[in-house]
Each structure stands twice: as structure tokens, then as C-alpha cells.
Enzyme design. Structure first.
Site, PDB file in Angstrom:
ATOM      1  N   ASP A 240       7.940 -24.776 -26.594  1.00  0.00           N
ATOM      2  CA  ASP A 240       6.886 -25.596 -27.185  1.00  0.00           C
ATOM      3  C   ASP A 240       6.908 -25.263 -28.678  1.00  0.00           C
ATOM      4  O   ASP A 240       6.444 -24.203 -29.095  1.00  0.00           O
ATOM      5  CB  ASP A 240       5.528 -25.257 -26.575  1.00  0.00           C
ATOM      6  CG  ASP A 240       4.399 -26.143 -27.101  1.00  0.00           C
ATOM      7  OD1 ASP A 240       4.538 -26.683 -28.224  1.00  0.00           O
ATOM      8  OD2 ASP A 240       3.384 -26.301 -26.410  1.00  0.00           O
ATOM      9  N   HIS A 241       7.484 -26.169 -29.478  1.00  0.00           N
ATOM     10  CA  HIS A 241       7.736 -25.814 -30.882  1.00  0.00           C
ATOM     11  C   HIS A 241       6.455 -25.542 -31.660  1.00  0.00           C
ATOM     12  O   HIS A 241       6.495 -24.880 -32.695  1.00  0.00           O
ATOM     13  CB  HIS A 241       8.582 -26.892 -31.570  1.00  0.00           C
ATOM     14  CG  HIS A 241       7.871 -28.172 -31.844  1.00  0.00           C
ATOM     15  ND1 HIS A 241       7.808 -29.205 -30.929  1.00  0.00           N
ATOM     16  CD2 HIS A 241       7.183 -28.592 -32.926  1.00  0.00           C
ATOM     17  CE1 HIS A 241       7.118 -30.201 -31.450  1.00  0.00           C
ATOM     18  NE2 HIS A 241       6.729 -29.857 -32.653  1.00  0.00           N
TER      19      HIS A 241
ATOM     20  N   LYS B 243      10.040 -29.607 -23.633  1.00  0.00           N
ATOM     21  CA  LYS B 243       8.962 -30.342 -22.983  1.00  0.00           C
ATOM     22  C   LYS B 243       9.339 -31.837 -22.965  1.00  0.00           C
ATOM     23  O   LYS B 243      10.163 -32.270 -23.794  1.00  0.00           O
ATOM     24  CB  LYS B 243       7.626 -30.089 -23.689  1.00  0.00           C
ATOM     25  CG  LYS B 243       7.519 -30.655 -25.111  1.00  0.00           C
ATOM     26  CD  LYS B 243       6.758 -31.957 -25.140  1.00  0.00           C
ATOM     27  CE  LYS B 243       6.560 -32.489 -26.541  1.00  0.00           C
ATOM     28  NZ  LYS B 243       5.991 -33.827 -26.611  1.00  0.00           N
TER      29      LYS B 243
ATOM     30  N   GLU C 200      -1.253 -38.350 -36.258  1.00  0.00           N
ATOM     31  CA  GLU C 200      -0.001 -38.886 -36.776  1.00  0.00           C
ATOM     32  C   GLU C 200      -0.269 -40.227 -37.435  1.00  0.00           C
ATOM     33  O   GLU C 200      -0.966 -41.070 -36.874  1.00  0.00           O
ATOM     34  CB  GLU C 200       1.027 -39.062 -35.654  1.00  0.00           C
ATOM     35  CG  GLU C 200       1.403 -37.785 -34.939  1.00  0.00           C
ATOM     36  CD  GLU C 200       2.417 -38.033 -33.846  1.00  0.00           C
ATOM     37  OE1 GLU C 200       3.537 -38.489 -34.160  1.00  0.00           O
ATOM     38  OE2 GLU C 200       2.092 -37.792 -32.673  1.00  0.00           O
TER      39      GLU C 200
ATOM     40  N   HIS D 192       1.164 -29.077 -26.294  1.00  0.00           N
ATOM     41  CA  HIS D 192       0.928 -28.509 -27.628  1.00  0.00           C
ATOM     42  C   HIS D 192      -0.521 -28.051 -27.832  1.00  0.00           C
ATOM     43  O   HIS D 192      -0.781 -26.891 -28.165  1.00  0.00           O
ATOM     44  CB  HIS D 192       1.270 -29.531 -28.711  1.00  0.00           C
ATOM     45  CG  HIS D 192       2.705 -29.942 -28.731  1.00  0.00           C
ATOM     46  ND1 HIS D 192       3.734 -29.087 -28.424  1.00  0.00           N
ATOM     47  CD2 HIS D 192       3.288 -31.124 -29.041  1.00  0.00           C
ATOM     48  CE1 HIS D 192       4.887 -29.721 -28.540  1.00  0.00           C
ATOM     49  NE2 HIS D 192       4.639 -30.956 -28.910  1.00  0.00           N
TER      50      HIS D 192
END
Length: 517
Positions: free
Chosen positions: A198-199, A169, A237, A261
Site C-alpha cells: 500500500d504505497h 492492491k 483528486e 489507503h
């Protein structure tokens, strides 16, 4: 087989990946060093790769195979997490690492790659199976895919040999560019050989959402508008842009995190039960859910979407600069470093249930989780406690993977005083085996030809349809930014968006907080 046969495997030592070579474009880049090579080494450690597995790295930097192997060894030593580094295993694994230097726009480089793959197939017995991984700038996806097609590297030499491609992505910057990318990829590879990674979908807790819902009889009957008040999906984050200001200025939180995500996590939470746990059935249900998300009209955007940007503040007792003070950032940048959406799903299961999605940088804590708040008890016969602390199920995605359920319990002593308590499940303490990293899972799946945890063309397009109206309004307006201080939980407008429905964000509390906080 040497060390491959003697290394203990926590998964029983089964060899689940077929012979193949992985070609990594951008082999000298950060993603390869931090994620891809450690993941491949770990799969080798677990004996989930065949002993003759090969990797061909591609980058513009000139170097010999031995130099490439040395750089990758340093990278794996540095970035391997929760795993031992075995020098003997590495020496054997590194025999399968090769390198081709050149410009991805140069046809001659692809001819050199063809020669190298033929040599690798002969030496490593890869049977002509090749997995191409595009760990490069998104603007280079289309020309690289087209060049692979022009060089006929997208077709195996035999009928049984497969050629697959993994694309990182972002999948486009908007719906039009996503369509353009999809058409280009499908002109070279069939859709079933295109793996859009998409991890987040490879993380254990995200996968466990399906097991939790459909492997237990207790929760699925409650998984609907009759019992659930609302759902929050948070990706916070604590870091800023960390030297990537110029890139992030062009992306922003909505494009970088929510469009892919968090919308995919939402689809996993809200999808209907698939007929079977297999790729097509699972992805069909995710796709149906994404297409059922109500598209915001332009007049609704400023009511149901919040744009934020961090200014100067304090993190860990230390002052930190605002986004506009970061290197490479325009002092007048309108970039969203925080984005929040209120979405609804227009189907019978979820009609009227708000889904709140938010992601931001320079927030107080690094955490990604899903909080499912259930409706309050219909009668407050024990006082206000059950109304103040309704039942909540929290699925923790990172950094500490697990699940917790909040419910009310009687406090010890006289009277009927109810207090919230948590019932916790933690991956690290509940299972003796380590959880594989997301890239380990996803790379192994691609090698096996299992696309269940990958996104499909129609899913990408549906997610862009959800966020594009918001981007269009935001791009056409000038907002007063920054509007939240670094170290805070985001703009006041985000809290107000939930308050209009009588809800409030669940801001994860510090470890010392009392149960139920």
C-alpha cells in the site's frame, strides 16, 4: 565497481540491500515504467542496492534484453522526479536488466524464467534471492502465484536463499475474494514472505505520524477522546478517470481508496503505542485498531456513509464532462466517484470520537491530508474567535508533505482580538536531503525483509469488514446520480453528515487564503 562506488549518496553510501534479483511481472506496464523502475534506479543512485543487483522483466511482448533496457531507460528519463539522470550510472545499472517474454498462464514461460534466474545468479551473484513483484491485473494474482509454486520457483536452491512476493492492491473485491487470495498466496509462500503493498504507507508523512506521536512527549498525552473533537482524513483528486473509465466503473472510490489507503492511514493515526518499532509490534497495533472500528449496520449506512458521482462541471475555468460521459462508462453507471464515511473506534482512547474519511475525483484540488481538530477552550473569555477556529493539527501527505498547527494569537494593537495563525513544518525546507518516493522506501524494505510498512492478512480482512456493509447496501440500491458537479467539494449529503454532529469539512483553501483558513 565503477560508477557505483563514485556516485555520491545522500544516505552515507551504506549498502543496505542484500544481493538479489527482482522479477517484475507486467514489466511493460504503466506501473513499472512510472514507479518501479525509477524507484530502483534511484536506489542505485543512492548506492542502496548492491552493484550486481538484477531485474528480470516479464511480459507477453517479445523483445531482447537490449530492447527492454532501452525502453526502461526512456521510462526512467521521463518519469524520474527530483533527481538527476546519470548516463554512466544507467549504463552500469542496465547491465543487470534482463527480459523473459511469455504468457503467465504458460508453464513453459516459468521454465524459461527458471533458466534465466540461474544465469542471472551465476553472472550477477544474487545468491538465489528473488523478489517477485506482481504488477499485473488483480485477477491474475492467484494463477501467477500458483504457477510459481508449481514450477518450484517459490523455493530457493539453498537454505539461506529467500523468495518473496509483492502484491499490489486491490487485495480482493470483497472479504470473500480477499480470503481466497490470501489462502492462495499462503499456499505458495509463507505469510512472512508475502508483501501486500500500500504505497500510502511508504509516504514520508504517513511514516512520520509514528515519529510525531511516539517520538515527542507533547502530543501523545492529548491523543484521545478527552482532547480531540474529531478527525478528518481526505484524499481529493482534481483529475477524472483519465481514460480508465471501464476499470474505474468496476472499482469506485470506496474500494479504490478508502478500503485500503485511508483506512490504513486511520489505523496509523489511532493505533496504540507499539512496544518497539519493529514489524510485528507495529502491525499488531494497526491490526488491533482496525478490529476495533465499529461495523455499520445496514440501517445505519445511509446515515453514516455518502455515495457520490460527479456530473459535468468546470475545472480551471474549462468545462469537463461528467463521469457517465467518460469513454467506456455506462450512461447509467451507479459507480461512486466520491465516498465519505463516518467511523468510530470502540476502545477507551477513542470512544465517541468521529473519524470522517472521504475520497473523490474531480474535486477542486489534489490534496491528501489528515486534520485533527481539538476541543474548543472551555470558556470563551476572548470572544467567539476561539470557538470559530479551534486548535487543529494538519498532517499533509501530498502533494506538499508537512505538518501545520493552528492556534489562536493576539492581533497587534489595542484590545484582545484573537486571530488564528499557523505554525508550519515543511519537509522540503526543513531537511537538506530529498524525501524518498514511497516505492523507493517500500521496495528497499521488501529487499531487506522489513514488512513494517506492509499490510498483513488480518489487516486486509479487518478493513474489508469495515467497508463491506456499505458496499452491500450501495449495491442493492439505485441512487440519484450524479449528485455533485465536477469542480465542487462533493455531494451536499456529505456536508450534512458532518453538520449533524456540529462539524464541517476542512476544504483546503487556495494558497492566497489568509492564515487559519
Amino acid at each position: 565497481m565503477g560508477i557505483w562506488a563514485s556516485t555520491a549518496s545522500k544516505r552515507g553510501g551504506e549498502m543496505t540491500s542484500p544481493p538479489a534479483a527482482a522479477v517484475i511481472f507486467g514489466a511493460n506496464g504503466d506501473l513499472t515504467r512510472r514507479m518501479l523502475m525509477p524507484a530502483l534506479y534511484r536506489l542505485a543512485f543512492e548506492k542502496l542496492l548492491p552493484p550486481d543487483f538484477a531485474v528480470v522483466g516479464i511480459s507477453r511482448t517479445a523483445m531482447a534484453d537490449e530492447q527492454f533496457r532501452g525502453r526502461m531507460k526512456d521510462a526512467v528519463r521521463l518519469f524520474l522526479k527530483d533527481s538527476p539522470f546519470d548516463d554512466a550510472l544507467w549504463d552500469e545499472f542496465a547491465q543487470g536488466l534482463f527480459y523473459v517474454d511469455g504468457d503467465i498462464h504458460d508453464p513453459a514461460m516459468y521454465e524459461r524464467l527458471r533458466v534465466k534466474l540461474a544465469e542471472v545468479e551465476q553472472a550477477r551473484r544474487t545468491l538465489g534471492n528473488v523478489l517477485f513483484y506482481l504488477s499485473i491485473q488483480p485477477s491474475q494474482y492467484v494463477p501467477t502465484a500458483l504457477a510459481l509454486g508449481a514450477a518450484r520457483l517459490n523455493v530457493g536452491a539453498t537454505e539461506n536463499a529467500w523468495r518473496r512476493i509483492i502484491v499490489e492492491k486491490p487485495f480482493g473485491r470483497d472479504l470473500a475474494s480477499a480470503d481466497e487470495l490470501n489462502l492462495a498466496l499462503q499456499g505458495v509462500f509463507p505469510e512472512n514472505e508475502i508483501y501486500r503493498i500500500d504505497h500510502y504507507l511508504g509516504k514520508e508523512t504517513v511514516q512520520n505520524i509514528l515519529a510525531f506521536r511516539f517520538g515527542n512527549g507533547i502530543f501523545e498525552p492529548l491523543w484521545n477522546r478527552r482532547f480531540i473533537s474529531h478527525i478528518q482524513i481526505t484524499a481529493a483528486e482534481s483529475l477524472g478517470v483519465e481514460g480508465r473509465g471501464a476499470y474505474y466503473q468496476e472499482a469506485g472510490a470506496l474500494r479504490d481508496m478508502i478500503q485500503n489507503h485511508l483506512v490504513q492511514v486511520m489505523a496509523t493515526i489511532a493505533m496504540e503505542p507499539p512496544s518497539a518499532y519493529e514489524s510485528r509490534a507495529v502491525r499488531d497495533e494497526r491490526s488491533k485498531l482496525l478490529r476495533a472500528i465499529k461495523i455499520l449496520r445496514p440501517a445505519e449506512v445511509n446515515c453514516f456513509a455518502v455515495k457520490g458521482q460527479y456530473g459535468p462541471g468546470t475545472m480551471g475555468g474549462q468545462p469537463v464532462p461528467g463521469f457517465r460521459d467518460e469513454p467506456g462508462v455506462d450512461p447509467e453507471a451507479q459507480t461512486d466517484t466520491y465516498a465519505a464515511l463516518r467511523l468510530e473506534v470502540e476502545n477507551w482512547r477513542w470512544a465517541g470520537v468521529p473519524f470522517y474519511l472521504r475520497s473523490g475525483k474531480r474535486l477542486p484540488k489534489r490534496v491528501t491530508d489528515v486534520a485533527i481538530q481539538f476541543n474548543c477552550a472551555p470558556l470563551s473569555m476572548f470572544g467567539e474567535g476561539t470557538q470559530r477556529f479551534p486548535n487543529m493539527l494538519v498532517l499533509r501527505i501530498q502533494p506538499e508533505e508537512g505538518i501545520s498547527l493552528r492556534f489562536s494569537s493576539k492581533s497587534p494593537g489595542q484590545g484582545m482580538d484573537l486571530r488564528p495563525v499557523n505554525m508550519d513544518f515543511n519537509y522540503n525546507t526543513s531537511f537538506e536531503t530529498r524525501s524518498p518516493a514511497a516505492y523507493e522506501t517500500l521496495l528497499l524494505d521488501a529487499l531487506q525483509g522489513d514488512s513494517t510498512l506492509y499490510t498483513r492478512q488480518d489487516m486486509v480482512e479487518a478493513s474489508w469488514r469495515v467497508v463491506e456493509p456499505v458496499l452491500n447496501v450501495w449495491d442493492g440500491m439505485k441512487y440519484r446520480l450524479p449528485n455533485y458537479a465536477a469542480g465542487s467539494w462533493g455531494p451536499k449529503a456529505s456536508d450534512e453528515m458532518l453538520a449533524r454532529n456540529g462539524h464541517q469539512w476542512r476544504n483546503p483553501a487556495p494558497a492566497s487564503a489568509p492564515p487559519g483558513a
